[in-house]
Design a protein around this motif. Structure first.
Motif, mmCIF file in Angstrom:
data_model
loop_
_atom_site.group_PDB
_atom_site.id
_atom_site.type_symbol
_atom_site.label_atom_id
_atom_site.label_comp_id
_atom_site.label_asym_id
_atom_site.label_seq_id
_atom_site.Cartn_x
_atom_site.Cartn_y
_atom_site.Cartn_z
ATOM 1 N N VAL A 1 -28.200 4.284 27.680
ATOM 2 C CA VAL A 1 -28.360 5.612 27.073
ATOM 3 C C VAL A 1 -27.077 6.008 26.348
ATOM 4 C CG1 VAL A 1 -28.647 8.064 27.583
ATOM 5 C CG2 VAL A 1 -30.121 6.378 28.707
ATOM 6 N N ALA A 2 -25.935 5.761 27.000
ATOM 7 C CA ALA A 2 -24.657 6.180 26.414
ATOM 8 C C ALA A 2 -24.358 5.416 25.128
ATOM 9 C CB ALA A 2 -23.525 5.984 27.426
ATOM 10 N N ILE A 3 -24.505 4.084 25.161
ATOM 11 C CA ILE A 3 -24.210 3.358 23.914
ATOM 12 C C ILE A 3 -25.288 3.660 22.862
ATOM 13 C CG2 ILE A 3 -22.831 1.522 24.997
ATOM 14 C CD1 ILE A 3 -25.926 0.298 23.668
ATOM 15 N N ALA B 1 -21.407 14.761 16.961
ATOM 16 C CA ALA B 1 -20.490 13.676 17.323
ATOM 17 C C ALA B 1 -19.499 14.161 18.369
ATOM 18 C CB ALA B 1 -19.754 13.173 16.084
ATOM 19 N N GLY C 1 -26.664 1.639 36.695
ATOM 20 C CA GLY C 1 -25.515 1.370 35.836
ATOM 21 C C GLY C 1 -25.931 0.914 34.449
ATOM 22 N N VAL D 1 -19.990 4.881 34.633
ATOM 23 C CA VAL D 1 -20.464 3.517 34.878
ATOM 24 C C VAL D 1 -19.278 2.556 34.987
ATOM 25 C CG1 VAL D 1 -21.799 1.590 33.959
ATOM 26 C CG2 VAL D 1 -22.662 3.910 33.719
ATOM 27 N N ILE E 1 -24.099 6.917 21.224
ATOM 28 C CA ILE E 1 -22.917 6.703 20.377
ATOM 29 C C ILE E 1 -23.300 5.886 19.138
ATOM 30 C CG2 ILE E 1 -20.658 5.580 20.269
ATOM 31 C CD1 ILE E 1 -20.360 6.351 23.272
ATOM 32 N N MET F 1 -21.438 11.251 26.081
ATOM 33 C CA MET F 1 -21.755 9.820 26.222
ATOM 34 C C MET F 1 -20.542 9.058 26.777
ATOM 35 S SD MET F 1 -24.885 9.551 25.218
ATOM 36 C CE MET F 1 -25.166 11.194 25.799
ATOM 37 N N LEU F 2 -19.349 9.439 26.323
ATOM 38 C CA LEU F 2 -18.148 8.769 26.832
ATOM 39 C C LEU F 2 -17.953 9.069 28.322
ATOM 40 C CD1 LEU F 2 -15.641 9.238 23.861
ATOM 41 C CD2 LEU F 2 -16.792 7.140 24.566
ATOM 42 N N LEU G 1 -24.990 8.002 16.573
ATOM 43 C CA LEU G 1 -24.025 8.786 15.789
ATOM 44 C C LEU G 1 -23.369 7.912 14.716
ATOM 45 C CD1 LEU G 1 -22.423 10.843 18.686
ATOM 46 C CD2 LEU G 1 -23.740 11.777 16.768
ATOM 47 N N PHE H 1 -23.436 8.191 10.478
ATOM 48 C CA PHE H 1 -22.319 8.072 9.541
ATOM 49 C C PHE H 1 -22.565 6.951 8.543
ATOM 50 C CE2 PHE H 1 -19.707 10.263 12.826
ATOM 51 C CZ PHE H 1 -19.157 11.242 12.010
ATOM 52 N N VAL I 1 -21.985 15.608 21.872
ATOM 53 C CA VAL I 1 -22.759 14.537 22.509
ATOM 54 C C VAL I 1 -21.907 13.273 22.642
ATOM 55 C CG1 VAL I 1 -24.902 13.233 22.446
ATOM 56 C CG2 VAL I 1 -24.850 15.570 21.582
ATOM 57 N N GLY I 2 -21.051 13.028 21.649
ATOM 58 C CA GLY I 2 -20.175 11.859 21.739
ATOM 59 C C GLY I 2 -19.319 11.900 22.991
ATOM 60 N N LEU J 1 -30.352 11.227 17.194
ATOM 61 C CA LEU J 1 -29.571 11.101 18.430
ATOM 62 C C LEU J 1 -30.499 10.922 19.632
ATOM 63 C CD1 LEU J 1 -26.659 11.172 19.328
ATOM 64 C CD2 LEU J 1 -26.741 13.651 19.267
ATOM 65 N N VAL K 1 -27.836 3.827 32.452
ATOM 66 C CA VAL K 1 -26.919 4.877 31.986
ATOM 67 C C VAL K 1 -26.052 4.325 30.850
ATOM 68 C CG1 VAL K 1 -24.969 6.353 32.622
ATOM 69 C CG2 VAL K 1 -26.920 6.132 34.162
ATOM 70 N N PHE K 2 -25.595 3.096 31.011
ATOM 71 C CA PHE K 2 -24.821 2.461 29.950
ATOM 72 C C PHE K 2 -25.650 2.371 28.667
ATOM 73 C CE2 PHE K 2 -23.179 -1.299 27.676
ATOM 74 C CZ PHE K 2 -21.834 -1.004 27.627
ATOM 75 N N LEU L 1 -20.411 9.501 30.422
ATOM 76 C CA LEU L 1 -21.355 8.588 31.090
ATOM 77 C C LEU L 1 -20.757 7.185 31.199
ATOM 78 C CD1 LEU L 1 -24.863 9.457 29.541
ATOM 79 C CD2 LEU L 1 -23.905 10.190 31.735
ATOM 80 N N LEU L 2 -20.167 6.708 30.104
ATOM 81 C CA LEU L 2 -19.556 5.372 30.126
ATOM 82 C C LEU L 2 -18.449 5.319 31.174
ATOM 83 C CD1 LEU L 2 -19.238 4.283 26.387
ATOM 84 C CD2 LEU L 2 -20.914 3.564 28.084
#
Ligand code: ZN
Lengths: 72, 247
Positions: free
Chosen positions: B74-76, A27, B68, A41, B79, A34-35, B82, B86, A30-31, B10, B71-72, A37-38
């Motif tokens: 892949v990122a979401i 988390a 855009g 964009v 996340i 990922m942020l 993850l 949980f 990689v978390g 992941l 990539v968005f 990357l966001l």
């Protein structure tokens, strides 16, 4: 390669929770990735710039607007 | 072994996000680009001084849009995977696919739909460049609030469930979320005004397209990731359904 974490009784669908200490390192590292990357964009070369110029902003411009990020 | 499971999930989450991004890009290209072009036409007819064009419109609306959105995605996807790790086995009696679907639904609502009720997506030419810093921080703040309050509502529901039953506990937690988010929206400052003369129909079409893109992205992610995650977590359930799958 697939490990089963399913509960011991074969009929049940209830899954054992994954331990938090197994999730936490992923988390964090990689978390954060990922942020980042966001951020590229959604916000790079808007208010703040990590890369100089306007290239990143211009390249992802349409996605930035259509995904709902604030732009111009 | 559990850490390896998290890693596998992941990777599959990011792959599912990439796949969902492809679908969302196709949707965005065919449904969203028309209103972007309309907004740019409005912008140009109002004689905004524009610098030299770094990236042409035809590249922005194809390769740029694809970059855009993918990539968005892949990122979401990463996340959300993850968050799925949980949530798994912690939010109720749900299997892998149901947990993936609920995670995707929560992502769509908390990361996109609730924040844009206050700060909706705007096409080019609507925002004032001088207020970008303020708009960006308010948008991020709104997402953070929505995610935190949504998580708190889930925890509240889980806490109430043993005494109140799942139905009453979920409704109470949902109502508490709506009430607190409503107060936050009432207190936070307004976004930018729409420039005089901007066609209302174009604005509506753009915002609807934006909602559609995010809905395609999150729902495709939920289904793809649920399929992939179930194969990791419940190989027996999959084997039960697919009789031909050996060992
Ligand atoms: Zn823009």
């Amino acid at each position: 390669m697939a490990q089963s974490t399913a509960a011991p009784t074969p009929t049940t669908q209830i899954l054992t929770p994954l331990p938090l200490r197994a999730i936490a390192p992923w988390a964090v590292f990689v978390g954060v990735l990922m942020l980042v990357l966001l951020y590229f964009v959604g916000a790079e070369q808007g208010v703040t710039s990590l890369v100089s110029g306007e290239g990143v902003h211009e390249w992802v411009h349409d996605a930035r607007h259509l995904l709902g990020f604030p732009c111009h | 072994m559990n850490s390896a499971t998290v890693r596998t999930l992941l990777v599959r989450g990011m792959l599912a996000g990439l796949g969902a991004g492809v679908l969302a890009f196709v949707f965005a290209y065919f449904v969203g680009e028309g209103s972007v072009d309309a907004a740019i036409a409005f912008e140009e007819s109002h004689a905004h001084e524009h610098g030299e064009e770094l990236v042409s419109r035809s590249v922005q609306s194809t390769a740029g849009l694809a970059t855009g959105v993918l990539v968005f995605g892949v990122a979401i996807g990463g996340i959300a995977a993850l968050a799925f790790c949980f949530a798994l086995g912690r939010v109720g009696r749900f299997g892998a696919r149901a947990t993936a679907a609920l995670t995707a639904l929560a992502g769509f609502l908390l990361v996109y739909l609730v924040p844009i009720l206050k700060y909706p997506a705007n096409p080019p030419a609507v925002g004032d460049p001088d207020t970008l810093a303020k708009r960006t921080s308010l948008f991020v703040l709104m997402i953070a609030l929505s995610v935190l309050l949504g998580t708190a509502a889930v925890l509240l529901g889980r806490r109430l469930a043993p005494a109140w039953g799942n139905w009453n506990a979920s409704i109470t937690a949902g109502a508490a979320f709506v009430a607190v988010v409503g107060v936050a929206m009432a207190v936070l400052p307004q976004g930018d005004a729409i420039p005089r003369g901007f066609p209302a129909a174009d604005l509506w079409e753009f915002r609807l397209a934006s909602i559609g893109i995010q809905a395609v992205l999150w729902s495709a992610f939920g289904f793809l990731f649920g399929y992939l995650a179930e194969r990791v977590l419940e190989p027996r359930a999959v084997r039960g359904r697919v009789a031909t799958l050996a060992a």
